[in-house]
Write a protein that holds these residues in place. Structure first.
Motif, PDB file in Angstrom:
ATOM      1  N   GLY A  56       1.281   1.927 -10.322  1.00 42.99           N
ATOM      2  CA  GLY A  56       0.996   2.581  -9.161  1.00 42.99           C
ATOM      3  C   GLY A  56       1.062   1.968  -7.912  1.00 42.99           C
ATOM      4  O   GLY A  56       1.346   2.369  -6.930  1.00 42.99           O
ATOM      5  N   VAL A  57       0.502   0.402  -7.690  1.00 45.82           N
ATOM      6  CA  VAL A  57       0.838  -0.215  -6.441  1.00 45.82           C
ATOM      7  C   VAL A  57       2.347  -0.469  -6.215  1.00 45.82           C
ATOM      8  O   VAL A  57       2.755  -0.209  -4.853  1.00 45.82           O
ATOM      9  CB  VAL A  57       0.336  -1.727  -6.593  1.00 45.82           C
ATOM     10  CG1 VAL A  57       0.712  -2.407  -5.397  1.00 45.82           C
ATOM     11  CG2 VAL A  57      -1.339  -1.607  -6.882  1.00 45.82           C
ATOM     12  N   ILE A  58       3.032  -0.569  -6.829  1.00 43.54           N
ATOM     13  CA  ILE A  58       4.615  -0.628  -6.634  1.00 43.54           C
ATOM     14  C   ILE A  58       5.380   0.583  -6.188  1.00 43.54           C
ATOM     15  O   ILE A  58       5.994   0.569  -5.442  1.00 43.54           O
ATOM     16  CB  ILE A  58       5.231  -1.287  -8.082  1.00 43.54           C
ATOM     17  CG1 ILE A  58       4.758  -2.412  -8.385  1.00 43.54           C
ATOM     18  CG2 ILE A  58       6.934  -1.181  -7.975  1.00 43.54           C
ATOM     19  CD1 ILE A  58       5.174  -3.002  -9.831  1.00 43.54           C
ATOM     20  N   GLN A  59       4.732   1.696  -6.892  1.00 38.11           N
ATOM     21  CA  GLN A  59       5.232   3.000  -6.468  1.00 38.11           C
ATOM     22  C   GLN A  59       4.724   3.369  -5.188  1.00 38.11           C
ATOM     23  O   GLN A  59       5.367   4.021  -4.413  1.00 38.11           O
ATOM     24  CB  GLN A  59       5.055   4.130  -7.424  1.00 38.11           C
ATOM     25  CG  GLN A  59       5.641   4.087  -8.911  1.00 38.11           C
ATOM     26  CD  GLN A  59       7.132   4.429  -8.467  1.00 38.11           C
ATOM     27  OE1 GLN A  59       7.975   3.434  -8.177  1.00 38.11           O
ATOM     28  NE2 GLN A  59       7.571   5.666  -8.406  1.00 38.11           N
ATOM     29  N   PHE A  60       3.392   2.934  -4.884  1.00 36.51           N
ATOM     30  CA  PHE A  60       2.766   3.319  -3.567  1.00 36.51           C
ATOM     31  C   PHE A  60       3.820   2.324  -2.261  1.00 36.51           C
ATOM     32  O   PHE A  60       4.206   3.174  -1.502  1.00 36.51           O
ATOM     33  CB  PHE A  60       1.428   2.572  -3.382  1.00 36.51           C
ATOM     34  CG  PHE A  60       1.041   2.587  -1.910  1.00 36.51           C
ATOM     35  CD1 PHE A  60       0.738   3.797  -1.400  1.00 36.51           C
ATOM     36  CD2 PHE A  60       0.754   1.329  -1.385  1.00 36.51           C
ATOM     37  CE1 PHE A  60       0.254   3.469   0.170  1.00 36.51           C
ATOM     38  CE2 PHE A  60       0.321   1.083   0.012  1.00 36.51           C
ATOM     39  CZ  PHE A  60       0.238   2.418   0.545  1.00 36.51           C
ATOM     40  N   GLY A  61       4.235   1.339  -2.515  1.00 34.29           N
ATOM     41  CA  GLY A  61       5.038   0.582  -1.713  1.00 34.29           C
ATOM     42  C   GLY A  61       6.096   1.102  -1.550  1.00 34.29           C
ATOM     43  O   GLY A  61       6.831   1.341  -0.359  1.00 34.29           O
TER      44      GLY A  61
END
Length: 246
Positions: A56-61
């Motif tokens: 989720g964090v990677i996709q947010f970025g």
């Protein structure tokens, strides 16, 4: 340098950096698919408990940068209703996700990837951004990559290629941000993963720029078939691993 690997083998971490590049490249060039591909790969390499929040964090970025690069093409009318639905969806999903065993997560991710390859979202979802946001955000707490749902509402507006990618990126940025907040409230420790996530986000930035350059030159038909084959193979492996772990 070890903090960049989050306890993974260095070769595995470097492989994930490359996958992040191609995931962003595919999403920009084809409009969908990169997040699911990256999720399927990460699910074979990361601990199940860390899979969804780290992804989720990677996709947010990646989506935030994609939305910024293509911001002038964004179609804003459905964004508000989608955001409200997403807030409700992640809140409800957060009450349930902590009770899922690791094997169920692996099987669920595998089945979801198979579904995303073989089926299209129901037509009624494309006309209800609030409901699309609610359902996709609820599911993203369990399965991570629900861009196929969100792509349905975007596609229904018959936007141009760049507008489709930009609008989809804004919606996914909102969804992943809410998911990160909920996982943080549930007590997930993001700290040990910061180095790995940071480099994967950076490589995703490069993939976004590369994908933008070939946005109108790539052969979607051939590339889409290759992507589907890869996704199906990875999904089959995930389902098998999940069943073996039951």
């Amino acid at each position: 340098m070890s903090f960049l690997y989050a306890g993974l083998d260095p070769a595995t971490a470097v492989f994930l950096f490359v996958i992040s590049f191609f995931g962003s490249f595919i999403t920009v060039a084809m409009g969908i698919g990169g997040g699911a591909m990256m999720l399927a790969v990460m699910a074979t390499l990361l601990p199940p408990a860390a899979l969804i929040p780290v992804h989720g964090v990677i996709q947010f970025g990646s989506n935030a940068y994609r939305a910024f690069v293509l911001k002038e093409h964004t179609f804003w009318p459905p964004i508000g209703a989608f955001a409200i639905g997403s807030l409700i969806g992640v809140s409800v999903g957060g009450l349930i996700v902590v009770d899922l065993p690791p094997s169920a997560v692996q099987i669920g991710v595998g089945l979801f990837v198979v579904w995303s390859v073989l089926r299209k979202p129901p037509k009624w979802l494309t006309h209800w951004p609030f409901l699309t946001g609610l359902l996709s955000s609820f599911l993203t707490m369990f399965f991570g990559a629900t861009g196929v749902f969100v792509a349905g509402i975007v596609k229904s507006h018959q936007l141009g290629r760049e507008a489709h990618v930009a609008t989809h990126a804004v919606m996914m940025t909102l969804q992943h941000l809410l998911k990160i907040i909920v996982f943080g409230m549930l007590g997930f420790a993001f700290g040990p993963w910061l180095g790995l996530m940071g480099v994967m986000i950076a490589s995703g930035f490069v993939g976004t720029l590369a994908g933008r350059h070939v946005l109108r030159r790539i052969n979607d038909a051939i590339f889409g078939k290759v992507l589907n084959v890869i996704l199906m193979l990875l999904a089959s492996r995930l389902i098998w691993q999940g069943i073996a772990g039951l």
